[in-house]
Design an enzyme around this catalytic site. Sequence first.
Site, PDB file in Angstrom:
ATOM      1  N   SER A  20       0.704  -1.287   0.092  1.00 26.72           N
ATOM      2  CA  SER A  20       0.006  -0.012  -0.018  1.00 26.72           C
ATOM      3  C   SER A  20       1.018   1.228  -0.116  1.00 26.72           C
ATOM      4  CB  SER A  20      -1.077   0.087   1.209  1.00 26.72           C
ATOM      5  OG  SER A  20      -1.423   1.073   1.574  1.00 26.72           O
ATOM      6  N   HIS A  45      -1.818  -1.923  -4.332  1.00 29.40           N
ATOM      7  CA  HIS A  45      -2.960  -1.774  -3.270  1.00 29.40           C
ATOM      8  C   HIS A  45      -3.110  -0.137  -3.336  1.00 29.40           C
ATOM      9  CE1 HIS A  45      -5.869  -2.623  -0.188  1.00 29.40           C
ATOM     10  NE2 HIS A  45      -5.512  -1.627   0.490  1.00 29.40           N
ATOM     11  N   ASP A  47      -5.042   2.847  -1.974  1.00 28.56           N
ATOM     12  CA  ASP A  47      -6.178   3.276  -0.863  1.00 28.56           C
ATOM     13  C   ASP A  47      -7.091   4.523  -1.188  1.00 28.56           C
ATOM     14  OD1 ASP A  47      -5.980   1.269   1.285  1.00 28.56           O
ATOM     15  OD2 ASP A  47      -3.948   1.776   1.289  1.00 28.56           O
ATOM     16  N   MET A  49      -9.652   7.140  -0.369  1.00 34.03           N
ATOM     17  CA  MET A  49     -10.637   7.350   0.908  1.00 34.03           C
ATOM     18  C   MET A  49     -11.317   8.921   0.587  1.00 34.03           C
ATOM     19  SD  MET A  49      -7.923   6.725   3.719  1.00 34.03           S
ATOM     20  CE  MET A  49      -6.801   5.386   3.863  1.00 34.03           C
ATOM     21  N   HIS A  79      -8.566  -0.033  -3.204  1.00 34.37           N
ATOM     22  CA  HIS A  79      -9.270  -0.220  -2.011  1.00 34.37           C
ATOM     23  C   HIS A  79     -10.120   0.822  -1.700  1.00 34.37           C
ATOM     24  CE1 HIS A  79      -9.091  -1.176   2.490  1.00 34.37           C
ATOM     25  NE2 HIS A  79     -10.259  -1.186   2.104  1.00 34.37           N
ATOM     26  N   MET A  81     -12.492   2.972  -0.023  1.00 36.89           N
ATOM     27  CA  MET A  81     -12.856   3.434   1.358  1.00 36.89           C
ATOM     28  C   MET A  81     -13.990   4.628   1.109  1.00 36.89           C
ATOM     29  SD  MET A  81      -9.347   2.327   3.442  1.00 36.89           S
ATOM     30  CE  MET A  81      -8.731   2.571   2.233  1.00 36.89           C
ATOM     31  N   MET A 150     -10.278  -6.607   6.881  1.00 33.29           N
ATOM     32  CA  MET A 150      -9.522  -5.539   7.603  1.00 33.29           C
ATOM     33  C   MET A 150      -8.819  -5.877   8.841  1.00 33.29           C
ATOM     34  SD  MET A 150      -9.162  -2.976   5.459  1.00 33.29           S
ATOM     35  CE  MET A 150      -8.258  -1.771   6.400  1.00 33.29           C
ATOM     36  N   ASP A 184      -5.341  -6.896   5.303  1.00 32.75           N
ATOM     37  CA  ASP A 184      -4.609  -5.183   5.432  1.00 32.75           C
ATOM     38  C   ASP A 184      -4.938  -4.285   6.468  1.00 32.75           C
ATOM     39  OD1 ASP A 184      -4.246  -2.659   4.447  1.00 32.75           O
ATOM     40  OD2 ASP A 184      -6.382  -2.563   3.298  1.00 32.75           O
TER      41      ASP A 184
HETATM   42  O1  LIG Z   1      -6.567   0.560   3.877  1.00 43.51           O
HETATM   43  C1  LIG Z   1      -5.795   0.732   4.744  1.00 43.51           C
HETATM   44  C2  LIG Z   1      -5.854   1.538   5.939  1.00 43.51           C
HETATM   45  O2  LIG Z   1      -7.337   2.108   5.847  1.00 43.51           O
HETATM   46  C3  LIG Z   1      -4.434   0.265   4.317  1.00 43.51           C
HETATM   47  O3  LIG Z   1      -4.079  -0.397   3.340  1.00 43.51           O
HETATM   48  C4  LIG Z   1      -3.262   0.637   5.242  1.00 43.51           C
HETATM   49  O4  LIG Z   1      -2.991   1.899   4.649  1.00 43.51           O
HETATM   50  C5  LIG Z   1      -1.915  -0.392   5.141  1.00 43.51           C
HETATM   51  O5  LIG Z   1      -0.880   0.304   5.751  1.00 43.51           O
HETATM   52  P1  LIG Z   1      -0.368  -0.178   7.109  1.00 43.51           P
HETATM   53  O6  LIG Z   1      -1.290  -0.516   8.153  1.00 43.51           O
HETATM   54  O7  LIG Z   1       0.327  -1.530   6.630  1.00 43.51           O
HETATM   55  O8  LIG Z   1       0.702   0.664   7.445  1.00 43.51           O
HETATM   56 FE   LIG Z   2      -6.066  -0.541   2.313  1.00 39.48          FE
END
Ligand SMILES: O=C(CO)[C@@H](O)[C@H](O)COP(=O)(O)O
Ligand SMILES: [Fe+2]
Length: 234
Positions: A20, A45, A47, A49, A79, A81, A150, A184
């Site tokens: 990520s 991946h 993310d 948001m 992903h 969100m 998650m 994740d």
């Molecule tokens: O979707 C998410 C957080 O919401 C993830 O993809 C995290 O951002 C992964 O990062 P780490 O927890 O490994 O630092």
């Molecule tokens: Fe994620």
Amino acid sequence: MRVNHRKMGSKQLTCKIGPSILNADLSNLHEESVRLLADGADYLHLDVMDGHFVPNMTFGHPVVKCLRAKIPDVFFETHMMVSNPEQWITPMADAKVNQYTFHFEATENVPLVCRKIREAGMKVGLGIKPKTPVDVLEKYIDLADMILIMTVEPGFGGQSFMYDMMPKVKWLRSNYPELNIEVDGGVGPETIHPCAEAGANMIVSGTAVIKSKDPKQVMEDMRETVEKELNKCC
Ligand SMILES: O=C(CO)[C@@H](O)[C@H](O)COP(=O)(O)O
Ligand SMILES: [Fe+2]
């Protein structure tokens, strides 16, 4: 379209590592991504948001589209969100995203979203937040290509791994031997063992990879741990 994940067929599950880039230097998104891929990442991946489904914002389809223009051949998972995940299916398909992973909690109509993602030519990922029990997914699993468990509350990178999510992964793996299961949040060399033992095969790792002095080694070590477990069962 339904995929029967229950039967034990000839499909051999493989380990895939998808870093990520959330905590990377996003002003260098392309360079950071290229570096991660050269170091052994199997997919990216991404993310997304919206500041509504989660209390944070990142980027959307225009950024993904620019990144795709520079990296044509790699598997992109977004992903999502976001509230109203249906809204971004067409723009993400236009950005040539391979897999659109959305949240069970974000829609009243999971089958409709799954169908629209497939019609748009993408694979379907379906995720649940930590407080959502895994059995809500039962009637939707065959509509998805991958289930995301998650292991932190979505919204931020760098949080602590929630060990108590592992029974969800175990339950999925014991009932669906051929299912792609992704974990994740807080996943890295320190926490990969429980993920592998529980049966996860798609590993998202942000901080542990990005902040490491040796991302290549971190990804190699995680892959080795997961593959050892995958090879045990078959
Ligand atoms: O979707 C998410 C957080 O919401 C993830 O993809 C995290 O951002 C992964 O990062 P780490 O927890 O490994 O630092
Ligand atoms: Fe994620």
